[in-house]
Each structure stands twice: as C-alpha cells, then as structure tokens.
Design a protein around this motif. Structure first.
Motif, PDB file in Angstrom:
ATOM      1  N   ARG A   1      -8.761   9.793   1.131  1.00 12.81           N
ATOM      2  CA  ARG A   1      -7.724   9.504   2.114  1.00 12.81           C
ATOM      3  C   ARG A   1      -7.004  10.756   2.541  1.00 12.81           C
ATOM      4  NH1 ARG A   1      -3.855   7.057   0.182  1.00 12.81           N
ATOM      5  NH2 ARG A   1      -3.102   5.867   1.957  1.00 12.81           N
TER       6      ARG A   1
ATOM      7  N   TYR B   1     -18.770   1.830  -1.719  1.00 11.14           N
ATOM      8  CA  TYR B   1     -18.635   3.252  -1.374  1.00 11.14           C
ATOM      9  C   TYR B   1     -19.569   4.079  -2.253  1.00 11.14           C
ATOM     10  CZ  TYR B   1     -14.402   2.586   1.431  1.00 11.14           C
ATOM     11  OH  TYR B   1     -13.498   2.222   2.379  1.00 11.14           O
TER      12      TYR B   1
ATOM     13  N   ILE C   1      -0.476  18.171  -5.923  1.00  8.09           N
ATOM     14  CA  ILE C   1      -1.726  17.904  -6.631  1.00  8.09           C
ATOM     15  C   ILE C   1      -2.738  19.008  -6.370  1.00  8.09           C
ATOM     16  CG2 ILE C   1      -3.704  16.350  -6.678  1.00  8.09           C
ATOM     17  CD1 ILE C   1      -1.807  14.047  -6.411  1.00  8.09           C
TER      18      ILE C   1
ATOM     19  N   ARG D   1      -0.727   0.460 -11.729  1.00  6.61           N
ATOM     20  CA  ARG D   1      -2.084   0.015 -11.388  1.00  6.61           C
ATOM     21  C   ARG D   1      -2.272  -1.453 -11.736  1.00  6.61           C
ATOM     22  NH1 ARG D   1      -5.832   4.336 -11.853  1.00  6.61           N
ATOM     23  NH2 ARG D   1      -5.752   4.273  -9.600  1.00  6.61           N
TER      24      ARG D   1
ATOM     25  N   GLN E   1     -15.254  -9.251  -8.849  1.00 10.09           N
ATOM     26  CA  GLN E   1     -15.943  -8.616  -9.973  1.00 10.09           C
ATOM     27  C   GLN E   1     -14.957  -8.191 -11.040  1.00 10.09           C
ATOM     28  OE1 GLN E   1     -18.229  -5.683  -7.959  1.00 10.09           O
ATOM     29  NE2 GLN E   1     -20.143  -6.796  -8.217  1.00 10.09           N
TER      30      GLN E   1
ATOM     31  N   HIS F   1       2.561   1.530  -3.391  1.00 16.69           N
ATOM     32  CA  HIS F   1       1.649   1.883  -4.468  1.00 16.69           C
ATOM     33  C   HIS F   1       1.094   3.283  -4.273  1.00 16.69           C
ATOM     34  CE1 HIS F   1      -2.474   2.283  -6.001  1.00 16.69           C
ATOM     35  NE2 HIS F   1      -1.958   1.738  -7.077  1.00 16.69           N
ATOM     36  N   ASP F   2       0.537   3.526  -3.135  1.00 10.72           N
ATOM     37  CA  ASP F   2      -0.110   4.813  -2.939  1.00 10.72           C
ATOM     38  C   ASP F   2       0.884   5.950  -3.053  1.00 10.72           C
ATOM     39  OD1 ASP F   2      -2.522   3.769  -0.424  1.00 10.72           O
ATOM     40  OD2 ASP F   2      -2.338   3.421  -2.575  1.00 10.72           O
TER      41      ASP F   2
ATOM     42  N   ARG G   1       0.841  -1.192   0.000  1.00  6.67           N
ATOM     43  CA  ARG G   1       0.000   0.000   0.000  1.00  6.67           C
ATOM     44  C   ARG G   1       0.876   1.243   0.000  1.00  6.67           C
ATOM     45  NH1 ARG G   1      -4.902  -0.101   2.980  1.00  6.67           N
ATOM     46  NH2 ARG G   1      -5.870   0.760   1.138  1.00  6.67           N
TER      47      ARG G   1
ATOM     48  N   MET H   1       1.850   5.057 -14.631  1.00  9.23           N
ATOM     49  CA  MET H   1       0.724   4.887 -13.689  1.00  9.23           C
ATOM     50  C   MET H   1      -0.103   3.664 -14.057  1.00  9.23           C
ATOM     51  SD  MET H   1      -0.590   8.757 -12.991  1.00  9.23           S
ATOM     52  CE  MET H   1      -1.804   8.295 -11.774  1.00  9.23           C
TER      53      MET H   1
ATOM     54  N   GLN I   1       1.896   6.180  -6.747  1.00  3.72           N
ATOM     55  CA  GLN I   1       0.768   6.634  -7.552  1.00  3.72           C
ATOM     56  C   GLN I   1       0.521   8.127  -7.353  1.00  3.72           C
ATOM     57  OE1 GLN I   1      -0.745   4.668  -9.669  1.00  3.72           O
ATOM     58  NE2 GLN I   1      -2.972   4.790  -9.566  1.00  3.72           N
ATOM     59  N   GLN I   2       0.516   8.517  -6.080  1.00  4.78           N
ATOM     60  CA  GLN I   2       0.293   9.926  -5.784  1.00  4.78           C
ATOM     61  C   GLN I   2       1.341  10.791  -6.463  1.00  4.78           C
ATOM     62  OE1 GLN I   2      -2.697  11.057  -4.440  1.00  4.78           O
ATOM     63  NE2 GLN I   2      -1.906  11.685  -2.445  1.00  4.78           N
TER      64      GLN I   2
ATOM     65  N   VAL J   1      -0.629  -3.543  -9.198  1.00  7.62           N
ATOM     66  CA  VAL J   1      -1.409  -3.599  -7.962  1.00  7.62           C
ATOM     67  C   VAL J   1      -2.628  -4.489  -8.132  1.00  7.62           C
ATOM     68  CG1 VAL J   1      -2.999  -2.258  -6.561  1.00  7.62           C
ATOM     69  CG2 VAL J   1      -0.694  -1.439  -6.964  1.00  7.62           C
TER      70      VAL J   1
ATOM     71  N   ARG K   1     -16.095  -9.638  -2.991  1.00  3.55           N
ATOM     72  CA  ARG K   1     -17.013  -9.440  -4.099  1.00  3.55           C
ATOM     73  C   ARG K   1     -16.457  -8.448  -5.099  1.00  3.55           C
ATOM     74  NH1 ARG K   1     -22.698  -6.751  -3.291  1.00  3.55           N
ATOM     75  NH2 ARG K   1     -24.001  -8.036  -4.623  1.00  3.55           N
TER      76      ARG K   1
ATOM     77  N   MET L   1      -4.799  -5.516  -1.374  1.00  2.42           N
ATOM     78  CA  MET L   1      -5.340  -4.181  -1.162  1.00  2.42           C
ATOM     79  C   MET L   1      -6.785  -4.098  -1.598  1.00  2.42           C
ATOM     80  SD  MET L   1      -2.325  -1.573  -1.993  1.00  2.42           S
ATOM     81  CE  MET L   1      -1.391  -2.845  -2.776  1.00  2.42           C
TER      82      MET L   1
ATOM     83  N   ASP M   1     -14.811   1.763  -5.474  1.00  4.58           N
ATOM     84  CA  ASP M   1     -15.449   0.629  -4.831  1.00  4.58           C
ATOM     85  C   ASP M   1     -16.955   0.819  -4.942  1.00  4.58           C
ATOM     86  OD1 ASP M   1     -15.030  -1.648  -2.690  1.00  4.58           O
ATOM     87  OD2 ASP M   1     -16.699  -0.389  -2.056  1.00  4.58           O
TER      88      ASP M   1
ATOM     89  N   GLU N   1      -9.787  -3.520   1.012  1.00  4.57           N
ATOM     90  CA  GLU N   1     -10.670  -2.359   0.925  1.00  4.57           C
ATOM     91  C   GLU N   1     -12.063  -2.746   0.511  1.00  4.57           C
ATOM     92  OE1 GLU N   1      -8.293   1.744  -0.034  1.00  4.57           O
ATOM     93  OE2 GLU N   1      -9.839   0.988  -1.349  1.00  4.57           O
ATOM     94  N   GLY N   2     -12.158  -3.359  -0.656  1.00 10.48           N
ATOM     95  CA  GLY N   2     -13.485  -3.556  -1.210  1.00 10.48           C
ATOM     96  C   GLY N   2     -14.109  -4.899  -0.934  1.00 10.48           C
TER      97      GLY N   2
ATOM     98  N   GLN O   1      -8.307   6.641  -5.047  1.00 10.98           N
ATOM     99  CA  GLN O   1      -7.333   5.892  -5.837  1.00 10.98           C
ATOM    100  C   GLN O   1      -7.981   4.657  -6.455  1.00 10.98           C
ATOM    101  OE1 GLN O   1      -3.893   6.194  -6.077  1.00 10.98           O
ATOM    102  NE2 GLN O   1      -3.349   7.734  -4.535  1.00 10.98           N
ATOM    103  N   TYR O   2      -8.916   4.030  -5.718  1.00 10.95           N
ATOM    104  CA  TYR O   2      -9.650   2.910  -6.289  1.00 10.95           C
ATOM    105  C   TYR O   2     -11.119   3.217  -6.186  1.00 10.95           C
ATOM    106  CZ  TYR O   2      -5.663   1.116  -3.687  1.00 10.95           C
ATOM    107  OH  TYR O   2      -4.460   0.949  -3.101  1.00 10.95           O
TER     108      TYR O   2
END
Lengths: 583, 214
Positions: free
Chosen positions: B54, B90, B12, A450, A471, A404-405, A401, A446, A408-409, A453, A467, A459, B87, A463-464, B84-85
C-alpha cells in the motif's frame, strides 16, 4: 372508468350496399331480357348471387368494423364483377368493360393480402398487388385487342384483329405473371400464418380454408374439363364449386368478425377472476379471453408517476411509442391512468371487445393494481434499506480501515524505532530489559489490534473475499471444519451476510452441538448462492422462532430476499441453510 | 547484499534501513511511491527491492503493480512484498507471476531483523518466500485436512515448509535432517498427492499453494 372510445359507424355502407344490390339487379334484368347475346346459368349465378354476396358481406363488414378497409375491398370485388353486364348495348361501354375484365381478380388479390387489417403492410405485398393490377390490365388489353367477343355482342371498338395466335402471345406474357402472383400470394399467406399471433391466425383461418378450397376447385376444373363435360359428375362438381365460391365472401366476413363471437368468453373470465384476482391471474384471464397470449398488464403507481408490472417492477410507458397496441384505463376523471393493457394490434379492430373485457375485469384490475402498488412499495423500501446499509457499511469500513491501518502502522514504527534505539544502546542491563519490555508491550498492542480487526469482517472480506475470510474463521474453530467455498466473488452485501451466517452458525455449533466435525459449503448456482453449515452433533428440537442467533441469521438472509432454513433432528446433527439471490 | 526500500511511512523505512545496515545489508536507496521505486531499481540495480503493497496515491495495490513492472524489466532483481494482511490469492498471483526471487510476508516480520535478513537472502538468491502464518492457516483449514490425511505428520511438516518456499536444502536445515532425506519426503508427498514433480523452484511453491487452496 370511462368506456374506451369507438368511432361511430356512418350510414354510408348501407347506402352503398343498397346501390350495389340495385346494380346487380339491373345487370340481371339486362342479361336475361335485354341483351341479344346468349348467357349461361353460371353467369346468372354470378350476377345474382356471388356479386351480391360480396357486396352485402362487404357492407356488413364496413358497418361492423368501420375503421377497417377490408369491407371496402370486399364490396369492390363484388362490384367489379358487374361491369361486363352493364354495357347497355353501347359499343363504347362494351369496349370499356372488356378492358377492365378481370379487375375483380386484382381486387381479390388486394383483399387477400390486406386481410385482416385492411391495409397492405409489407413491401412484398404492395409489389405483388401492383403486379396483379398490371397483369389484369395486360390481359384485359390483350383480350380486347385480339379477341372479337361473342356472337351477338355489341361492337368491340378496339379490336385490331381477332387472332388466336396474337392473343396467345399476350397469354405468354400474362401466364407467367399469373403464376408469379399466385405463388407470391401463397408464400405471403404462409409466412403470415407462421409469424402471426393467435388473434391474427383466427381471423385468417376461414379465409385460408376458403381460398384453398377455391384453388382446389379451379385446379380440378382445369384438369377435368375435357374429360367430364356433360356428365353428372361435372354438374355436381360445378354446383359444389358454385357453393364454395358463394360462401367465400362469408368466410371473409366470418374471419373478420371472429373476435366478436368470443364475447361469451368474458362471462367465463369473470367466473375465473372471482376466485383469485391476483395480477398474474388477471393478466392470464384477459389474455385467454381476448385470444392474445402476448397480452401484458401494467398498473399506474401515483408515487412513481409511472407504470409497473404485476411484480411491482417499473415498465416503460406504453403511450410513448411502442409497436404494441394499448388501451389505457382511466379513473373516473377520465384523465388519471389506472392501468394499461398491451396487446396484439389485430385486436385494435374490435375496441368494444377490449373495452368490455377490461370493464368486466375492472374489479380484478383494481385489486391487481393495489397488489402491484404494494409490491412496488415493498421493492422500493427494500432498495432504500439496502442502500442505507451499503452506505453505512462503506462508512464503517473506511473508518475501521483508517483506524486500524493508521494505528497498526504507527505501532510498527514504534517497534522499529525501539529496535534501532536498542541496537545503539550501551548501558546498564536494566535499560536493555526495560526496552525489551516496552517492545513486548507494543507487540501485545499490535496483537490485540489485529484480533479486534479480525473480529470485524468487512476489511478481510473486502480485500480477500469470502473464501479468505472463512478460511481463517474455520481454521480458528475449536473443531475440524471442512470448508468448500466457490472461488468467485459475490456482491458485497451477500458476502457480508454469508460471513455473518457462517460465523453465527459455527458459534452455535461450538457451544451447543457437541459435534466432532462440521462442514461449511458455499456454492453458487445460476443466480443464487447457497450457504450450508452442517454438523454431526446432537441436533436440537426446533420449536418456535429459535434463539436470537437464529433470528439474527434469518433476518439478515431475508433482508436480501433470501430463504433461511434450519434442519435438525435430535441425535442426527443440524444443517443451517441460507439461499440468497445474487443476480 | 544491496537492497532498495519502498514504503511511504518514514519512521518504518528509515528505522528498517538502520537495522538492516547494522546487519551488514547495504541499503542503497529509499523510495516512497511506486514510480520512484521503479526508477531507482532501474538506476541502481539492487539485489532485492523491499516493497510495501500500500503506497500513494490510492493506498491499495500500488506495490503489486510496481512489483510486476520490476519483474518484467529486471528479472534478476528479487522483490520482497510486505503487507498488513496476507491474502492467498495475492500470494498465488505473485508467485505464479514469473521468475523466482519473490517473497510475500507480513509487514510485522521486519521487527525480527535476523529472520528478515535471512528472508532477504533467500529472495536475493532467487528463492521463494511465503508468509508462514498464511501457510499454517491453509494447512490447518478445511479441505486441506481431508486431502492431507494420506500424508504422515512428518510429510505434512515438509509440505508446509515447501509452501513457505524453502528449497530441499532449506527444508533439510530446518528439520535437521540430510538433504537426501528431505528430498525423499518431497518425492513421497508429490506421489501421494498426485502432483507433477519438478525442481524446487517457485513453480513447486505455486503448485503446492494451489493444491492447498483448491
């Protein structure tokens, strides 16, 4: 393993029994030859048969069950019937015995309510017994004070007036008490029967039968007294009643000693255990032999310094206060525990039986202990492995995390900065193109990040949830995949394993199955989750352990105590199924 | 259009502010955490607040929490949530959470400034904006495939656009047809999928998203 200790029976029950018998004999002689008052055969029966029966059986009960006071009360019932006949003609003793007339009944109530453990255990029982003693005292007093006694008896010193009416008044007081006591005893016994375990019920049964029979006879007596006096039926009834009354003490003794008679069952138990001494069977055999279905076994595991059940699950130490009785079996040094048997407290009465059963089951118990120990170790190993895995996963997840974060940022920031710069740029076209190209490079970076990741489940999963992760997996598949996932979250290790299995299985489907559609189902039922991946492809002939993919999937599932199966027939598709417990 | 930006990454935030200003959007304030965002919204009353999910201190869902507070206290302020992702849960939570004027986009979208400003405008007008890649994932996936078989391909397109939050007018514009035609398609879809018809506000979006995820 040492024998569990039993207390040594003293010789005093024998002496007391002999003394009691002596008293009975004396009373018999007195009644038949010395006293002037007339007697009837039933009195003699009472003195020479019934009372000695109670005394004898009480003595035997005390000898066999020294820690149990039931024997004492049985002897008391027997002895209390004698005083009316031991007055020796003296007015003082005569009056005294008139006062305690009926004490035997109070003792009988006490005996019934204390049976079979020998003590009054409930407040209700104690109350009823107190009322019984009060009742007996009142009726004894009333009888002495208002009734003259018999023709030819010694003088009644406390007689106030021989009055039927006054005696009747006392009777009005004591009759309701009688009924209350009788009713309460019945209620308490019925309640005890229904709440008792098997061992207690087996002890109670003979007593209940005898009590019911006696009560029935009393009732029959009262009802038919006026009708049948003198007839043959009356005499038959009388003698049958006498037999019942005489055998009642035997019923009590029988009930008390009933556990002993099952010693033969131990032999059967040995045979049963010889065939398959697993912990569960050992427990079942011991429970059956001792007649206590609630019996439990626990085994001592040195590494844990504690007891575990047959499945290796830790249990509370029975030595530290429970309401169950227990016997601890120790090793040859008499100190180190080996196993513990927990059972109904009624069996405490017969420690030799428990000890004998335990000794007989020793071999099976040793075996069962080993098995339980191994299972406990396995459980521990699994626990540790899971913890390690969870820690590793958490570490890795955090690292990824952050990686990546963070990256990515920053890349996004660069693109924004490039945009800002470009929008303010005035200059040759090459510069604008150059900046566009740079922007494109960053955008590509990027995308790759992604994709990287997305290839790592944790991750997205964390987070999600399963499911959401599945998906996107199914959407990216090269064939239509029908997805049906329970929306509730599962424990993290389960979700990770499920994700992994689905991904691997889908890869297999894409590579080998030549299928047109596939379906993925994740369903939670009760305490398990079932993951199924099925396709309508060509199937495969399953032989041997399967490819590394299958082995990996199986390994993952089995590490969580799950079950992994693959069903496939050439020409009719494949179904990969994982069933994982998730608490 | 007056907006407030909330993001803890300085590059940013300031870069976006610059890009937006160049497009005529007025960035009236910037915040770097949830509390100061709520404060600034109360003081300045923007049309839209752009919020990164975040933010400090825990960098998990501070943005979502701030969004709830803003929508409660200032229902006329639109909120565009960046992540970033994306969901779907959410998304459902945000869209089902009250009045319109809500958006949920991938953070990468800010680079495409023109499109981003369009999205800001939609949110400011009280419409709903849902990240298109989320919708396409849902539509392409699983159960959606079976249940959408009853729709024509055109209708599937319209359904996706509905899920993205476009109004009937917006759908018509995207497909270059008349609003009337677009509405006809919408009605047909609701009839075929047995969904209760309603105005083209965020409740519709919520219903469609729920349908696609069931």
């Amino acid at each position: 393993m040492s024998q569990p200790q039993t207390t040594v029976a003293g010789r005093w029950p024998t002496w007391l029994g002999l003394a009691g018998l002596g008293l009975a004999g004396t009373a018999g002689v007195l009644v038949t030859t010395v006293y002037a008052e007339p007697y009837d055969p039933y009195v003699l029966l009472r003195i020479l048969v019934v009372s000695p029966m109670w005394i004898l059986t009480g003595a035997v009960a005390l000898a066999q069950r020294p820690r149990n006071r039931t024997g004492i009360w049985m002897m008391a019932v027997g002895l209390a019937q004698l005083p009316p006949f031991l007055h020796l003609g003296e007015p003082i003793t005569y009056t005294a015995t008139r006062l305690i007339n009926g004490l035997a009944i109070a003792f009988a109530v006490h005996l019934i309510l204390a049976f079979p453990v020998g003590r009054l255990t409930s407040r209700a029982a104690r109350l009823v017994v107190m009322v019984a003693y009060l009742d007996v005292f009142l009726s004894g007093l009333g009888g002495t004070v208002f009734t003259d006694g018999c023709h030819g008896c010694p003088r009644n010193l406390l007689l106030i007036q021989d009055s039927e009416t006054l005696h009747g008044v006392v009777g009005l007081l004591t009759l309701p008490l009688d009924l209350i006591i009788f009713g309460s005893v019945v209620v308490i016994l019925v309640h005890r029967w229904f709440t008792a375990g098997r061992p207690t019920r087996r002890a109670l049964a003979p007593v209940l039968w005898a009590s019911v029979a006696t009560a029935a006879f009393e009732a029959a007596n009262t009802v038919s007294e006026n009708l049948l006096v003198g007839s043959t039926l009356w005499r038959v009834l009388g003698w049958t009643e006498a037999i019942v009354v005489c055998s009642t003490p035997l019923a009590f003794l029988f009930g008390l000693l009933r556990a002993r008679l099952d010693r033969g069952a131990i032999a059967d138990m040995l045979v049963a255990l010889g065939q398959d001494p697993s912990p569960e069977l050992t427990r079942a055999a011991l429970a059956r032999t001792l007649g206590d279905p609630s019996l439990q076994l626990a085994f001592w595991v040195t590494e844990r310094s504690g007891f575990v059940s047959a499945d290796g699950v830790p249990v509370d130490d029975p030595r530290h206060g429970t309401d169950r009785a227990h016997t601890i079996l120790t090793a040859d040094d008499d100190v180190t525990p080996v196993a513990a048997i927990m059972y109904d407290p009624v069996l405490l009465d017969n420690p030799t039986l428990v000890g004998a059963a335990a000794t007989a089951a020793r071999l099976a118990l040793d075996n069962a202990r080993l098995q339980a120990g191994v299972r406990s170790q396995l459980a521990e190993v699994r626990e540790i492995r899971e913890q390690l895995r969870a820690v590793r996963a958490a570490e890795r997840s955090r690292m990824e995390r952050d990686l990546h974060d963070g990256a990515q940022q920053r890349l996004l920031g660069i693109r924004v900065a490039l945009r800002v710069a470009r929008s303010n740029l005035t200059g040759p076209a090459e510069l604008t193109e150059f900046m566009d190209a740079t922007d494109a490079e960053v955008a590509a970076a990027m995308d790759e990040l992604r994709a990287l990741v997305r290839g790592v489940p944790r991750m997205r999963l964390a987070e999600g949830g399963l499911r959401s992760a599945l998906q996107s997996v199914c959407a990216r598949a090269s064939l239509p995949v029908r997805l049906d996932v329970d929306e509730h979250r599962l424990p993290e290790p389960v979700e990770t394993a499920a994700y992994f299995v689905v991904c691997e299985a889908l890869v297999n489907v894409e590579r080998h199955a030549r299928a047109s559609t596939a379906r993925v189902d994740v369903t939670r039922t009760g305490d398990r989750v079932v993951i199924e991946i099925a396709d309508d492809g060509v199937g495969c002939a399953l032989s041997g352990p399967g490819g590394t993919g299958l082995r990996n999937m199986a390994g993952r599932v089995e590490a969580l105590s799950g079950v992994f199966t693959v069903e496939s027939r050439p020409g009719s598709g494949t179904c990969v199924r994982a069933e994982i417990p998730c608490g | 259009m007056r907006v407030i930006l909330a993001d803890d990454a300085v590059v940013i935030r300031q870069g976006l502010a610059h890009l937006l200003s160049a497009q005529g959007v007025e960035v009236i304030a910037e915040a770097d955490d949830g509390d100061s965002l709520i404060d600034l919204v109360a003081r300045h009353g923007p049309d839209v607040a752009v919020v990164d999910i975040r933010m400090p201190p825990t960098y998990t869902t501070e943005g979502l929490q701030a969004t709830s507070v803003i929508r409660q206290r200032h229902p006329d302020v639109g909120v565009l949530v960046l992540s970033q992702y994306v969901d779907v849960d959410y998304a459902l939570h945000l869209i089902g959470g009250g009045s319109a004027g809500i958006g949920y986009l991938l953070k990468d979208r800010i680079v495409d400034v023109d499109q981003f400003v369009v999205a800001l405008g939609r949110v400011a007008r009280g419409e709903t904006v849902v990240e298109p890649t989320l919708v396409s994932d849902l539509v392409a996936g699983s159960t959606a495939r079976d249940v959408l078989a009853v729709l024509t391909s055109r209708e599937r397109e319209v359904l996706a656009l509905m899920a993205e939050g476009l109004t009937d007018r917006g759908i018509a514009a995207r497909l270059t047809v008349t609003t009337r035609t677009a509405q006809a398609h919408v009605e047909a879809i609701f009839r075929k999928l047995d969904l209760p018809a309603g105005p083209d506000d965020n409740r519709r979006v919520h219903a469609v998203l729920r349908y696609l995820t069931a």
